[in-house]
Design an enzyme around this catalytic site. Structure first.
Site, short mmCIF file in Angstrom:
data_model
loop_
_atom_site.label_atom_id
_atom_site.label_comp_id
_atom_site.label_asym_id
_atom_site.label_seq_id
_atom_site.Cartn_x
_atom_site.Cartn_y
_atom_site.Cartn_z
CB THR A 113 -16.09 23.72 -6.05
OG1 THR A 113 -16.49 22.84 -5.46
CG2 THR A 113 -16.12 23.51 -7.48
CG HIS A 132 -8.51 31.04 -4.61
ND1 HIS A 132 -7.26 30.87 -3.67
CD2 HIS A 132 -8.49 29.67 -4.87
CE1 HIS A 132 -6.75 29.75 -3.83
NE2 HIS A 132 -7.52 29.08 -4.27
#
Length: 322
Positions: A120, A176
């Protein structure tokens, strides 16, 4: 011998792809969880009906209650809202943090011994929050980002050099997102470092810089093309590589968002670094030497991640005391 039980928290596009890949690789039985009634049951039944054709015996079950994940060996968390065009991963923070709180409570109650892989977004902040909400060991809660970012980097390099992706090794450090750090110096084609390939005339520094930027924008490029969601095949394949290394004690060296407790000069933050994943979870964090330029980029990436975790604490102050 009991089969492995793999719980997929979230039955969207990544969840469904994960379930099918687990069957194809015969990694164990699958429980698909989702809050939307009918979705996990329908996807589970659809994939199960492919098993006679594909030749696998994994049992697939769809559930809407966390009790269904009880005793899972591995949990892969994809629950939350995906990106849409124009959104950054960070735009999802407020919504998905609440989802992580619910998932964390479910893991704590029903799967406290599981190896947990979080997908997520915004990844580094969500895996940090998930570990705190769940209370599971830091070695058993990791984020899937580096494997995916590195795969994108490897693919773009293979395309540039017109060689097999199997002969390209490359990895990405840091968060990320836009601040990720693709490591040119540590990336090779059949053992030949990229800087040497520039000297050999295979490519140019400018072209490599373009590939690095395309890697950073890899997720956004797909979001822009799909228009209704985000990537799911490559993220699922990346998470499967991590789960397989844990379940089979393969001890693969994979770049993952792992909890740092002093490594790289960072404490208490999840950030992408190379780790060894085996039956003990994250068994080792590999510290590589960074030059001044790489260190500066890495520190900038860590600062971005820490900014997101601080934003999480503002939304959920209880995280500060966990």
């Amino acid at each position: 011998m009991a089969r492995n039980k793999i719980a997929l928290i979230g039955s969207g596009m990544i969840g469904g792809t994960l379930a099918h890949m687990i069957g194809l690789k015969d990694l164990g039985d699958v429980v698909l969880f989702d809050i939307a009634e009918g979705i996990p049951q329908g996807k589970g039944l659809d994939i199960a009906q492919s098993s006679p054709v594909d030749g696998f015996d994994s049992r697939l079950t769809g559930v809407n209650d966390y009790a269904g994940i009880e005793g899972a060996d591995v949990c892969i968390v994809t629950a939350g809202v995906p990106r849409k065009p124009g959104m950054s991963r960070d735009d999802l923070l407020g919504i998905n943090l609440k989802v992580m709180e619910q998932v964390g409570a479910g893991l704590k109650k029903y799967a406290p011994k599981a190896f947990v892989i979080c997908i997520t977004n915004p990844l580094d902040a969500m895996v940090w929050a998930l570990q705190k909400f769940s209370g599971l060991p830091k070695t058993h809660v990791v984020g899937m980002a580096g494997v995916l970012d590195s795969a994108r980097f490897r693919y773009f390099l293979a395309e540039e050099f017109k060689v097999s992706v199997e002969d390209v090794t490359a990895f990405v450090l840091g968060g990320h997102g836009d601040s990720m750090v693709p490591m040119i110096r540590y990336s090779t084609v059949s053992g030949i470092p990229l800087p040497d390939l520039v000297k050999m005339g295979w490519t140019s520094k400018e072209k490599l810089d373009q590939i690095v930027q395309r890697t950073r924008d890899g997720g956004a490029e797909i979001v822009g093309l799909l228009k209704t969601g985000s990537a799911y095949y490559a993220p699922a394949a990346s998470a499967i590589a991590m789960a397989e290394s844990y379940l089979k004690d393969k001890k693969r060296v994979l770049p993952c968002a792992a909890h740092l407790s002093g490594q790289y000069g960072v404490k208490g933050t999840y950030v992408g670094v190379p780790v060894v994943i085996g039956a003990g979870g994250v068994e080792r964090i590999i510290e590589i030497d960074l030059n001044k330029s790489e260190q500066k980029m890495f520190e900038s990436s860590v600062a971005t991640v820490q900014g997101l975790t601080e934003a999480c604490v503002k939304i959920a102050p209880q995280l500060a005391s966990k």
